[in-house]
Design a protein around this motif. Structure first.
Motif, mmCIF file in Angstrom:
data_model
loop_
_atom_site.group_PDB
_atom_site.id
_atom_site.type_symbol
_atom_site.label_atom_id
_atom_site.label_comp_id
_atom_site.label_asym_id
_atom_site.label_seq_id
_atom_site.Cartn_x
_atom_site.Cartn_y
_atom_site.Cartn_z
ATOM 1 N N ALA A 195 0.832 -1.201 0.000
ATOM 2 C CA ALA A 195 0.000 0.000 0.000
ATOM 3 C C ALA A 195 0.867 1.251 0.000
ATOM 4 O O ALA A 195 0.584 2.233 -0.708
ATOM 5 N N LEU A 196 1.945 1.233 0.790
ATOM 6 C CA LEU A 196 2.868 2.377 0.806
ATOM 7 C C LEU A 196 3.574 2.509 -0.537
ATOM 8 O O LEU A 196 3.811 3.637 -1.009
ATOM 9 N N ALA A 197 3.895 1.393 -1.168
ATOM 10 C CA ALA A 197 4.526 1.459 -2.493
ATOM 11 C C ALA A 197 3.631 2.178 -3.479
ATOM 12 O O ALA A 197 4.103 2.944 -4.331
ATOM 13 N N ALA A 198 2.318 1.945 -3.372
ATOM 14 C CA ALA A 198 1.375 2.632 -4.258
ATOM 15 C C ALA A 198 1.421 4.131 -4.043
ATOM 16 O O ALA A 198 1.459 4.919 -5.005
ATOM 17 N N ARG A 199 1.443 4.566 -2.771
ATOM 18 C CA ARG A 199 1.484 6.010 -2.487
ATOM 19 C C ARG A 199 2.803 6.614 -2.948
ATOM 20 O O ARG A 199 2.823 7.720 -3.517
ATOM 21 N N LEU A 200 3.906 5.905 -2.713
ATOM 22 C CA LEU A 200 5.201 6.426 -3.144
ATOM 23 C C LEU A 200 5.292 6.504 -4.669
ATOM 24 O O LEU A 200 5.872 7.449 -5.210
ATOM 25 N N ALA A 201 4.748 5.516 -5.356
ATOM 26 C CA ALA A 201 4.797 5.525 -6.818
ATOM 27 C C ALA A 201 4.026 6.703 -7.404
ATOM 28 O O ALA A 201 4.353 7.200 -8.479
ATOM 29 N N GLU A 202 3.007 7.162 -6.679
ATOM 30 C CA GLU A 202 2.205 8.289 -7.155
ATOM 31 C C GLU A 202 2.825 9.635 -6.800
ATOM 32 O O GLU A 202 2.598 10.625 -7.491
ATOM 33 N N THR A 203 3.619 9.683 -5.699
ATOM 34 C CA THR A 203 4.043 10.994 -5.179
ATOM 35 C C THR A 203 5.546 11.206 -5.130
ATOM 36 O O THR A 203 5.989 12.343 -5.043
ATOM 37 N N SER A 204 6.334 10.139 -5.173
ATOM 38 C CA SER A 204 7.775 10.283 -4.957
ATOM 39 C C SER A 204 8.558 9.958 -6.224
ATOM 40 O O SER A 204 8.148 9.100 -7.006
#
Length: 295
Positions: A195-204
């Protein structure tokens, strides 16, 4: 620059946490590299690329060379040399296995009906165990039931289609013959990890190399969970079955990471014939299939 360093640190911490929770075995991870990177680009790669890719997840060169030797001995890889460099290609049998796994991973849920399989012959027990590994439930020493899909070793078997219009009866039947709790737990762990990978892929801002590392971890974990799942028809699963959410997360994160990951492959991976293509018809086809599953 500070924001970039902070993002790199969060990505590195996420990779470290995933590896700590679910340690990798060299041979299994190399199989993932072939399935995700090499097979859709011709099936051949320089061992130096395997060594560098495995180093990013803490697998040493010695372990890589040992694992490659074992895969060669098992008939999954074939070695070839060009000058001082060693390259490895998939064997024909391994290529068929990889293609079957890719259809399951990228093609989405398929089986929506049931199948009874009656085994004949002296080797029924060995074949029954193969059916059980493929998600079937044993009803007696020669009779199994499972999702209506290709049967391992389908010679000398009788196959009959089965169905039930009663959802309650179907749910009770599934409860009697399948223990879905370990599979649900595996999907929940996958969701928590990525789930964190999804957020990082979108924002980082992932670097191309980090994007490939994360995509390989994503598909490695999803492949492991999915291929152990009996993959029962949707009508037989609980309404809150986490496999559906896990597939959507996998599809979304894989597509988010792919532009950078594929660019890295095109810049750094080589076969004896030259650089591997960043994008091929097969990689585009996989992304197109995933796009239909992410919503």
């Amino acid at each position: 620059m500070a924001q970039g360093n902070e993002a790199d640190g969060r990505i590195a911490e996420l990779v470290e946490n995933i590896l700590a929770e679910t340690p990798l075995k060299a041979a299994s991870f190399i199989v993932t590299i072939y399935g995700d990177v090499v097979e859709p680009r011709g099936g051949v790669v320089w061992i130096g690329n395997l060594i560098d890719t495995c180093a990013a997840v803490g697998i040493s060169e010695t372990l890589v060379r040992t694992a490659v030797s074992r895969l060669v001995a098992a008939g999954q890889l074939l070695g070839e040399r060009e000058g001082r460099r060693s390259y490895y290609r998939l064997s024909k049998a391994a290529g068929s296995d990889f293609a079957a796994a890719a259809r399951i991973i990228f093609g989405g849920p398929q089986a929506e009906s049931w199948q009874l399989v009656h085994l004949r012959g002296a080797d029924a027990e060995e074949r029954m165990q193969s059916l059980e590994r493929a998600g079937y439930a044993r009803l007696d020493p020669r009779l199994a039931i499972g999702p209506a899909r290709e049967v391992p070793g389908s010679a000398d078997v009788l196959m009959l289609r089965a169905d039930s219009p009663d959802p309650k009866a179907l749910a009770a039947f599934v409860d009697a013959y399948w223990d879905l709790a370990p599979h649900a737990a595996a999907y929940h762990r996958f969701l928590a990890q990525f789930a964190l990978a999804a957020r990082l892929a979108e924002t980082s801002p992932f670097t191309p190399a980090a994007a490939l590392t994360m995509r390989l971890l994503l598909i490695h974990r999803f492949r492991t969970v999915l291929l152990h799942d009996p993959r029962l028809p949707a009508a037989a699963l609980p309404k809150d079955w986490p496999g559906m959410e896990a597939r959507r997360l996998f599809s979304a994160v894989y597509r988010l990471l792919s532009p950078l990951a594929d660019a890295h492959i095109g810049r750094t991976f080589v076969s004896g014939a030259g650089p591997l293509f960043a994008i091929t018809g097969e990689t585009e086809g996989r992304l197109a299939l995933l796009e239909t599953q992410a919503a």
